[in-house]
Motif scaffolding. Structure first.
Motif, PDB file in Angstrom:
ATOM      1  N   TRP A 100       0.784  -1.293  -0.082  1.00 31.80           N
ATOM      2  CA  TRP A 100      -0.098  -0.098  -0.024  1.00 31.80           C
ATOM      3  C   TRP A 100       0.866   1.134  -0.035  1.00 31.80           C
ATOM      4  O   TRP A 100       1.785   1.271   0.534  1.00 31.80           O
ATOM      5  N   SER A 139      -2.563   0.850  -4.254  1.00 28.79           N
ATOM      6  CA  SER A 139      -1.651  -0.434  -3.671  1.00 28.79           C
ATOM      7  C   SER A 139      -0.953  -0.811  -5.139  1.00 28.79           C
ATOM      8  O   SER A 139      -0.946  -0.250  -6.171  1.00 28.79           O
ATOM      9  N   ALA A 184      -3.639  -6.785  -3.564  1.00 36.50           N
ATOM     10  CA  ALA A 184      -2.534  -6.056  -3.524  1.00 36.50           C
ATOM     11  C   ALA A 184      -1.361  -6.986  -3.061  1.00 36.50           C
ATOM     12  O   ALA A 184      -0.368  -6.709  -3.433  1.00 36.50           O
TER      13      ALA A 184
END
Length: 483
Positions: free
Chosen positions: A166, A185, A389
């Motif tokens: 992130w 992300s 992510a």
């Protein structure tokens, strides 16, 4: 090289707050041994999100296939032997199988505001067609904010924004009173502004500097670039006219949006937030005036800089690959198009304002992630966002940024190290993402390309209107959960 990628990816995650209270961003990087991060250390960061069975439910992501190009796929229906395609396929199938979910990608095809417009239409109609949008970094965002059509990322469970997949530093400039309407992300492809240099020209001129060492020592500044660029300015055919047949020290494309990076590279932002108030006074600061004067001297005074005449074409790299310029400023996004070029080149981050500037900076210019206000199952969305992510960090990033860039597009190991520095240099600015492309978003281009250094007049003409718009957006976000 793999260990270096892991180390620098972790380094990106350690970029701390961009200060909202002063003229310059205050970015702190925690010291780390970037050569000794072990596989076990990396493996330990991955999160067990628990057992979830979503019974074949569809998770639909709206995006644009045209905005980045074919090299940057979000969807991959089959494996085809291409490293990036197959990594994307593996990521999507891994998440689908683990949580019994169907990940579906819907492309608007076009660029700019089309993703935002399609997302807004879906939200306002209540059809809940899209669970996530990956769209332009500012086009269409204000319309979504004004319509109160976005969901607060901070209300999601299962996500851990402190993880390296992130963009942690984003929160420090785009989060307002714990409300976060945009995020990024590793599901989103990253690119940044950088300096390309022609190794042959560099060697021919016997410059006293080792460019890579300059960067590593923190001494790569605009003054040094400008000094070298001015030495490489030759009317090759002696016709008295400088054109694309001659030799230059610096080259920029006709796309003035890239000039925006001159603000951020020199440690400035347009907007700042202090004590709950937003300001654009950085745009009239003495330092901004100094930067404008410096960049005007490089771009407009003398014969050292060539400006492309191909209108708004970022991909116009011909003068550089044809050996007509020592330096070229462009974005890392053009690297795949330069793969077969005969020119031997290296890349560098954008220079610092001076050696006292702590880090190298550039504008963070990836697409933005947005969630619909109609989101009705935060567990479903949180688990999918975190897992996509995390799997992108684990699977896609090595394929794209390590193997493809280091082995296909970059010409030496030092360039890969420079590339990771450039990738980790991005900073966000409230004016950039929520300013809807206002004239302050093009601050440098609007002045320098139009042959002006009159910062005071430009500020006086535009600041009140821009500040009013930003204040409205800021207050809307600030009161997001009270409306």
């Amino acid at each position: 090289m793999k260990r270096n990628l892991i180390a620098y990816t972790l380094l990106i995650s350690l970029l701390a707050a961009v200060s909202c209270g002063g003229e310059t961003p205050d970015i702190t990087v925690t010291d780390a041994d970037t050569t000794s991060v072990s596989e076990e250390t990396t493996e330990s960061i991955y999160t067990d999100l628990g057992e979830h069975d979503f019974e074949g439910r569809k998770f639909t992501i709206v995006y644009s296939t045209d905005q980045l190009g074919a090299f940057w796929p979000y969807d991959a229906e089959t494996e085809n032997g291409d490293l990036v395609n197959d990594a994307v396929y593996k990521r999507n199938r891994t998440v689908e199988e683990k949580y019994n979910v169907d990940i579906d990608y819907y492309s608007t095809g076009g660029v700019s505001s089309e993703v935002g417009a399609a997302f807004l239409k879906s939200i306002m109609s209540g059809d809940n067609q899209f669970d996530l949008a990956i769209g332009h970094m500012f086009s269409g965002i204000n319309a979504l904010v004004s319509a109160h059509a976005l969901y607060d990322f901070n209300k999601l469970p299962y996500v851990d924004y402190d993880k390296p997949w992130w963009s942690q530093y984003l929160r420090d400039t785009l989060e307002v009173d714990d409300v976060l309407l945009l995020h990024n992300s590793d599901l989103v492809y990253k690119f940044s502004d950088c300096i390309f240099f022609n190794k042959k020209i560099y060697e021919d001129y016997n410059f006293e500097y080792d460019l890579y060492k300059l960067v590593k020592d923190g001494k790569w500044t605009w003054d040094k670039l400008i000094s070298m660029a001015k030495q490489v300015s030759v009317d090759v055919n002696n016709d008295g006219v400088y054109d694309e047949e001659d030799l230059y020290g610096y080259y920029i494309t006709s796309n003035s949006w890239l000039d925006t990076n001159w603000v951020y590279a020199n440690g400035l932002t347009i907007a700042s937030i202090e004590n709950g108030r937003i300001s654009v006074d950085n745009a009239k600061s003495e330092k901004m005036k100094s930067v404008v004067d410096m960049m005007y001297g490089l771009i407009k005074q003398g014969n050292q800089t060539l400006i492309s005449k191909n209108k708004d074409d970022i991909q116009d790299v011909k003068p550089f690959i044809n050996g007509r310029t020592l330096f070229m400023e462009n974005i890392t996004l053009v690297l795949p198009s330069m793969r077969d070029a005969d020119v031997d080149f290296g890349i560098l981050p954008l220079p610092k304002y001076n050696e006292e500037q702590e880090h190298y900076y550039s504008m963070a210019s990836p697409q933005m992630m947005m969630l619909p206000a109609t989101l009705d199952d935060s567990t479903f969305t949180g688990v999918l966002l975190e897992s996509l992510a995390m799997e992108s960090y684990r699977t896609v990033n090595p394929a794209v940024y390590e193997t493809s860039f280091s082995e296909k597009f970059l010409r030496d190991n030092d360039s890969y190290e420079m590339y990771t520095i450039a990738q980790s240099s991005g900073v966000y600015d409230f004016n950039w993402n929520f300013g809807n492309g206002n004239v302050f978003a093009q601050f440098m281009g609007k002045l320098i390309r139009e042959d002006s250094t009159d910062v005071a007049s430009f500020y006086q003409t535009n600041a009140d209107r821009i500040l009013k718009d930003l204040e409205i957006t800021y207050e809307v976000i600030k009161n997001w959960h009270e409306e």
